[in-house]
Design a protein around this motif. Structure first.
Motif, short mmCIF file in Angstrom:
data_model
loop_
_atom_site.label_atom_id
_atom_site.label_comp_id
_atom_site.label_asym_id
_atom_site.label_seq_id
_atom_site.Cartn_x
_atom_site.Cartn_y
_atom_site.Cartn_z
N SER A 232 0.86 -1.18 0.00
CA SER A 232 0.00 0.00 0.00
C SER A 232 0.90 1.23 0.00
CB SER A 232 -0.90 -0.02 1.24
OG SER A 232 -1.68 1.15 1.30
N SER A 233 0.88 1.98 -1.13
CA SER A 233 1.84 3.07 -1.30
C SER A 233 1.15 4.30 -1.89
CB SER A 233 2.98 2.62 -2.22
OG SER A 233 3.87 3.67 -2.49
N ASP A 234 1.64 5.45 -1.50
CA ASP A 234 1.14 6.73 -2.04
C ASP A 234 2.33 7.66 -2.29
OD1 ASP A 234 -0.46 8.76 -2.88
OD2 ASP A 234 -1.10 9.38 -0.85
N PRO A 235 2.66 7.89 -3.57
CA PRO A 235 1.98 7.41 -4.77
C PRO A 235 2.29 5.93 -5.02
CG PRO A 235 3.93 8.61 -5.38
CD PRO A 235 3.81 8.75 -3.89
N THR A 243 -0.60 -0.90 -4.84
CA THR A 243 -1.77 -0.06 -5.06
C THR A 243 -1.78 1.08 -4.06
OG1 THR A 243 -4.19 -0.07 -5.25
CG2 THR A 243 -3.23 -1.46 -3.56
N GLU A 244 -2.68 2.02 -4.30
CA GLU A 244 -2.81 3.13 -3.36
C GLU A 244 -3.51 2.64 -2.10
OE1 GLU A 244 -6.44 2.94 -5.88
OE2 GLU A 244 -4.25 2.95 -6.26
N PRO A 245 -3.38 3.35 -0.97
CA PRO A 245 -4.04 2.94 0.27
C PRO A 245 -5.55 2.75 0.07
CG PRO A 245 -2.46 4.66 0.72
CD PRO A 245 -2.53 4.54 -0.77
N GLY A 246 -6.06 1.61 0.52
CA GLY A 246 -7.48 1.32 0.38
C GLY A 246 -7.87 0.78 -0.98
N THR A 294 -7.57 -11.20 -6.29
CA THR A 294 -7.69 -9.77 -6.00
C THR A 294 -7.44 -9.55 -4.52
OG1 THR A 294 -9.32 -9.47 -7.78
CG2 THR A 294 -9.18 -7.74 -6.10
N VAL A 295 -6.54 -8.61 -4.21
CA VAL A 295 -6.15 -8.33 -2.83
C VAL A 295 -6.47 -6.88 -2.51
CG1 VAL A 295 -4.30 -8.39 -1.12
CG2 VAL A 295 -4.30 -10.03 -3.02
N GLU A 296 -7.17 -6.65 -1.41
CA GLU A 296 -7.46 -5.30 -0.96
C GLU A 296 -6.34 -4.80 -0.03
OE1 GLU A 296 -11.24 -5.16 0.89
OE2 GLU A 296 -12.32 -5.99 -0.83
N PRO A 298 -4.88 -2.25 2.88
CA PRO A 298 -5.37 -1.40 3.98
C PRO A 298 -5.19 0.08 3.63
CG PRO A 298 -3.98 -3.18 4.80
CD PRO A 298 -3.82 -3.17 3.30
N LYS A 299 -5.86 0.92 4.40
CA LYS A 299 -5.78 2.36 4.14
C LYS A 299 -4.45 2.95 4.60
CE LYS A 299 -10.77 3.10 4.28
NZ LYS A 299 -11.89 3.85 4.91
N ALA A 300 -3.76 2.26 5.46
CA ALA A 300 -2.44 2.71 5.90
C ALA A 300 -1.38 2.18 4.95
CB ALA A 300 -2.15 2.25 7.33
N THR A 301 -0.35 2.96 4.71
CA THR A 301 0.72 2.50 3.82
C THR A 301 1.57 1.43 4.51
OG1 THR A 301 2.19 4.27 4.59
CG2 THR A 301 0.83 4.73 2.64
N GLY A 302 2.22 0.60 3.68
CA GLY A 302 3.07 -0.45 4.23
C GLY A 302 2.97 -1.73 3.41
N HIS A 303 3.67 -2.75 3.89
CA HIS A 303 3.66 -4.07 3.26
C HIS A 303 2.77 -5.00 4.10
CE1 HIS A 303 7.20 -2.18 1.53
NE2 HIS A 303 7.29 -3.16 0.64
N TYR A 304 1.88 -5.72 3.42
CA TYR A 304 0.95 -6.58 4.12
C TYR A 304 0.93 -7.96 3.46
CZ TYR A 304 -0.62 -2.14 6.02
OH TYR A 304 -0.65 -0.90 6.64
N ASP A 305 1.07 -8.99 4.30
CA ASP A 305 1.07 -10.37 3.80
C ASP A 305 -0.33 -10.95 3.84
OD1 ASP A 305 3.80 -10.29 3.40
OD2 ASP A 305 4.28 -11.15 5.37
#
Length: 373
Positions: A232-235, A243-246, A294-296, A298-305
């Motif tokens: 989750s990254s911005d930009p 992808t962007e957050p969320g 398809t993976v959603e 989170p709204k916070a940036t970071g790496h999620y497994d």
């Protein structure tokens, strides 16, 4: 005449060879025995000769000098070559009779996970079996001809494919097993004293356990969980699983079947925010399938497994039966499949090795002796 221990051992050895080659073909990797069809490994292994092959899951990491079996990068079969060097990119391989390495001819470096089996060496010598490859190739041609004959005889084009003949043999073996069991239990000449020679039973049981272990490995080793890391990254740069957050990111889950026996695979997301286009996938022999995921983020940036669990089963039963068993419990299809395979092989082993009623034989010998006098 009573079967001698030496003859029983020879019968069992032949049975092991046949089943090892057949199971190796079904699973897409050599099991106990492999063979080569070309002269690239001469004089170590001649064209058409067989060799002892230990599955990679049972061996340690390979090293320079090992003779290994792996899938051809072109996807046209198995390759048996020697590792001649190790680089940062992977292993360098070459046939003993080839003047240059496989990588010099355009093949990618071999990775450790690509190795399917290793040929053990005793004092630098590989144990070979002359003519085994030729016999296996001829047997495969006979099986294919028998399958085509079965299709022509029945007119059922649905039998076309790699599973028609094995399924037919499976059904016939089950019927034979049931008839043999009923006859054995109802026979008035059945030995009640425990004098029946038990060696064939033990040999058949050992072979059945061997097949059960191999079938279990074919279903359990490639299965398990795969972790997908969504960023989750911005930009958000244009990259897979970024992808962007969320937002949502899309990728593919690849299911590969290296054997000839079709498989049924069930995919289950462990974490929330993961959706799969197909949660049940059938993959034919020597084929692969890609499933959209398809993976959603989170709204916070970071790496999620995000983890997806894969469970696979050899499709030796109708798909509907496997689905029903899986609905009861994920382990139910596994237990039923290995039980059926073990029972069929045990019945075949008993039929092949046979058994001898010692008491009946002694009575017959006495009658013959008295009659001769």
């Amino acid at each position: 005449m009573m079967t001698s221990p030496l003859r029983r051992f020879g019968q069992f050895a032949v049975l092991i060879v046949i089943c090892s080659l057949a199971i190796g073909q079904l699973l897409g990797q050599p099991i106990l025995l492999g063979y080569v069809t070309s002269g690239s490994m001469e004089p170590t292994i001649g064209a058409g000769d067989g060799f002892v092959a230990v599955p990679a899951v049972l061996t340690n990491d390979v090293d320079t000098g090992d003779v290994v079996v792996y899938e051809s990068p072109a996807g046209d079969g198995l390759v048996t070559h020697r590792i001649v060097d190790e680089t940062e990119e992977g292993y360098v391989t070459r046939g003993d009779a080839n003047p240059v390495t496989d990588q010099a001819q355009g093949d990618p470096p071999l990775e450790g996970d690509d190795v399917l089996a290793t040929a053990p060496q005793i004092g630098g010598t590989i144990l070979t079996i002359p003519g085994l490859g030729i016999a296996a190739t001829n047997a495969g041609a006979v099986a294919e001809t028998a399958q085509l004959w079965l299709i022509d005889l029945t007119g059922l084009d649905q039998l076309r494919g790699t599973t028609a003949l094995p399924v037919a043999l499976l059904v016939l073996s089950l019927v034979g097993y049931a008839l043999e069991t009923a006859r054995d239990r109802s026979s008035p000449e059945r030995d009640r004293s425990g004098d029946t020679v038990a060696a064939p039973s033990r040999l058949a049981l050992g072979l059945a356990l061997f097949v059960v272990v191999v079938a279990s490995a074919a279903m359990l080793v490639p299965a398990g969980g795969e972790t997908l890391t969504v960023v989750s990254s911005d930009p958000a740069p244009d990259a897979e699983l970024v992808t962007e957050p969320g937002g949502t990111a899309r990728t593919s889950y690849h299911i590969s079947n290296d054997g000839f026996t079709p498989i049924v695979t069930y995919l289950e997301p462990v974490d929330g925010g993961v959706s799969i286009t197909r949660d049940v996938v059938s993959v034919s022999g020597r084929n692969s399938e890609a499933v959209g995921v398809t993976v959603e983020a989170p709204k916070a940036t970071g790496h999620y497994d995000r983890t997806v669990i894969e469970r696979r089963y050899l499709q030796v039963l109708p798909r509907g039966v496997i689905d029903t068993l899986y609905a009861i419990h994920p382990w139910a299809p596994f237990v039923v499949i290995v039980t059926i395979l073990g029972s069929v092989v045990y019945a075949f082993g008993r039929r092949f090795a046979g058994y001898q009623n010692v008491r009946t034989t002694r009575k017959q010998n006495v009658r013959e002796y008295v009659g001769n006098r």
